[in-house]
Design an enzyme around this catalytic site. Sequence first.
Site, PDB file in Angstrom:
ATOM      1  N   ASN A 227      -3.674   8.878   4.778  1.00  0.00           N
ATOM      2  CA  ASN A 227      -2.496   8.242   5.368  1.00  0.00           C
ATOM      3  C   ASN A 227      -2.460   8.313   6.888  1.00  0.00           C
ATOM      4  O   ASN A 227      -1.894   7.439   7.545  1.00  0.00           O
ATOM      5  CB  ASN A 227      -1.220   8.901   4.826  1.00  0.00           C
ATOM      6  CG  ASN A 227      -1.038   8.688   3.342  1.00  0.00           C
ATOM      7  OD1 ASN A 227      -1.368   7.633   2.807  1.00  0.00           O
ATOM      8  ND2 ASN A 227      -0.504   9.711   2.663  1.00  0.00           N
TER       9      ASN A 227
ATOM     10  N   THR B 207      -9.384 -15.609   2.446  1.00  0.00           N
ATOM     11  CA  THR B 207      -7.941 -15.884   2.587  1.00  0.00           C
ATOM     12  C   THR B 207      -7.233 -14.554   2.845  1.00  0.00           C
ATOM     13  O   THR B 207      -6.597 -13.995   1.960  1.00  0.00           O
ATOM     14  CB  THR B 207      -7.383 -16.554   1.311  1.00  0.00           C
ATOM     15  OG1 THR B 207      -7.751 -15.768   0.164  1.00  0.00           O
ATOM     16  CG2 THR B 207      -7.914 -17.965   1.144  1.00  0.00           C
TER      17      THR B 207
ATOM     18  N   HIS C  57       0.476   4.576  -2.434  1.00  0.00           N
ATOM     19  CA  HIS C  57       0.239   5.914  -1.915  1.00  0.00           C
ATOM     20  C   HIS C  57       1.391   6.865  -2.217  1.00  0.00           C
ATOM     21  O   HIS C  57       1.200   8.080  -2.212  1.00  0.00           O
ATOM     22  CB  HIS C  57      -0.037   5.851  -0.404  1.00  0.00           C
ATOM     23  CG  HIS C  57      -1.430   5.420  -0.086  1.00  0.00           C
ATOM     24  ND1 HIS C  57      -2.194   6.004   0.904  1.00  0.00           N
ATOM     25  CD2 HIS C  57      -2.226   4.468  -0.636  1.00  0.00           C
ATOM     26  CE1 HIS C  57      -3.381   5.432   0.942  1.00  0.00           C
ATOM     27  NE2 HIS C  57      -3.423   4.487   0.020  1.00  0.00           N
TER      28      HIS C  57
ATOM     29  N   ARG D 207       0.825  -1.207   0.000  1.00  0.00           N
ATOM     30  CA  ARG D 207       0.000   0.000   0.000  1.00  0.00           C
ATOM     31  C   ARG D 207       0.862   1.262   0.000  1.00  0.00           C
ATOM     32  O   ARG D 207       0.514   2.266  -0.642  1.00  0.00           O
ATOM     33  CB  ARG D 207      -0.914  -0.020   1.217  1.00  0.00           C
ATOM     34  CG  ARG D 207      -1.902   1.148   1.295  1.00  0.00           C
ATOM     35  CD  ARG D 207      -2.940   0.890   2.365  1.00  0.00           C
ATOM     36  NE  ARG D 207      -3.879   1.993   2.482  1.00  0.00           N
ATOM     37  CZ  ARG D 207      -3.952   2.800   3.535  1.00  0.00           C
ATOM     38  NH1 ARG D 207      -3.142   2.650   4.565  1.00  0.00           N
ATOM     39  NH2 ARG D 207      -4.848   3.771   3.567  1.00  0.00           N
TER      40      ARG D 207
ATOM     41  N   GLY E  82       4.175  11.335  -8.304  1.00  0.00           N
ATOM     42  CA  GLY E  82       4.986  10.282  -8.899  1.00  0.00           C
ATOM     43  C   GLY E  82       5.701   9.426  -7.878  1.00  0.00           C
ATOM     44  O   GLY E  82       5.688   9.694  -6.674  1.00  0.00           O
TER      45      GLY E  82
ATOM     46  N   HIS F 228      -6.322  -5.497  -2.580  1.00  0.00           N
ATOM     47  CA  HIS F 228      -7.169  -5.638  -1.400  1.00  0.00           C
ATOM     48  C   HIS F 228      -7.516  -7.102  -1.135  1.00  0.00           C
ATOM     49  O   HIS F 228      -8.384  -7.389  -0.312  1.00  0.00           O
ATOM     50  CB  HIS F 228      -8.452  -4.819  -1.559  1.00  0.00           C
ATOM     51  CG  HIS F 228      -8.222  -3.348  -1.476  1.00  0.00           C
ATOM     52  ND1 HIS F 228      -9.181  -2.412  -1.806  1.00  0.00           N
ATOM     53  CD2 HIS F 228      -7.130  -2.628  -1.117  1.00  0.00           C
ATOM     54  CE1 HIS F 228      -8.694  -1.188  -1.650  1.00  0.00           C
ATOM     55  NE2 HIS F 228      -7.448  -1.306  -1.229  1.00  0.00           N
TER      56      HIS F 228
ATOM     57  N   ASP G 183     -10.267  -9.361   2.813  1.00  0.00           N
ATOM     58  CA  ASP G 183     -10.748 -10.583   2.175  1.00  0.00           C
ATOM     59  C   ASP G 183     -11.064 -11.589   3.276  1.00  0.00           C
ATOM     60  O   ASP G 183     -10.145 -12.127   3.908  1.00  0.00           O
ATOM     61  CB  ASP G 183      -9.671 -11.135   1.236  1.00  0.00           C
ATOM     62  CG  ASP G 183     -10.023 -12.507   0.663  1.00  0.00           C
ATOM     63  OD1 ASP G 183     -11.140 -12.996   0.922  1.00  0.00           O
ATOM     64  OD2 ASP G 183      -9.179 -13.086  -0.040  1.00  0.00           O
TER      65      ASP G 183
END
Length: 337
Positions: free
Chosen positions: A100, A253, A71, A67, A77, A198, A250
């Site tokens: 954040n 799993t 971000h 992640r 960039g 995700h 999820d």
Amino acid sequence: MASSSPRASAAAVAGVLVVAALCLHGAVAQLCEDYYDCTCPDAYNIVKRVLIDAHKSDIRIYASLTRLHFHDCFVQGCDGSLLLDGVPGVINSEKGAPPNNNSARGFPVVDAVKTALEQACPGVVSCADILALAAEISVELSGGPRWGVLLGRLDSKTADFNGASNLPSPFDNLTVLEGKFKAVGLNNVDLVALSGAHTFGRVQCQFVTGRLYNFSGTNRPDPTLDSAYRAFLSQRCPINGNGSALNDLDPTTPNTFDKNYYTNLEANRGFLNSDQELKSSPQAQGVTAPIVDRFASSQDAFFSNFAQSMINMGNIKPLTDPSKGQIRTNCRKVNAS
């Protein structure tokens, strides 16, 4: 086996020099997989060792590091700007931006990677490249695909708090998501593939309570949410409960990188509104929903597209001009001038 001729040896050396020249930092420099082959040949393995060690005490770290790369790249960039701490009157840290703040994590592990690399090859590997390598290694170690990470980025000397405040949000609808991805040069396949990250990690209750109790101001739950899953989440995230309590993105799993994110969307079990929008939004039909269907039916298709989309994302305005960037010694602060 006969020894190589002087001409062959010279050609091999020339080939190495050509590759090095193509990857040199400069205004027109390009990223390449073998950027550190001569200057820090063990960089990949060093990063991997630190991550494996960190995972022993933090099962979430692989998802968190992946992640961080997202971000970082979506704000001015892929330049490591997310890693900079705030300096009053100089740097307004992206870490404090709403997407954040108290959410992005894994910074101490990045510090540990940087320390290990500085010991092995001082002043060589950028913090921006550390994020790119850490994301690939994290996905691979979680059962996901491997890809050739393009390297050679420099680190930014600035951060963009306002830009970080406009990162893709868990509450965004499909139209907004498409616009944010298009703004950084990514298409709908990239949007659906990258959202597949995700498939592992955790998320706070505060990002789903609206869907459970007051969807779009109706004082009712989101009608696209599977009733059994909604009942499960209501127990995990009661209406006046702890908004920072963690849940699996999820539920099938949670620590494995696989295609179950998409099978969850097919069953209306996407945790975040932004996830379920890819399948259930009226605008998704004929646009992103068929991509969800394809990835739900083929993990190979998902893995292949995810790997390419990560490469695409890693190419969002990489900083390679040494007059504008540097290789930070400490990922949290700009080198002293």
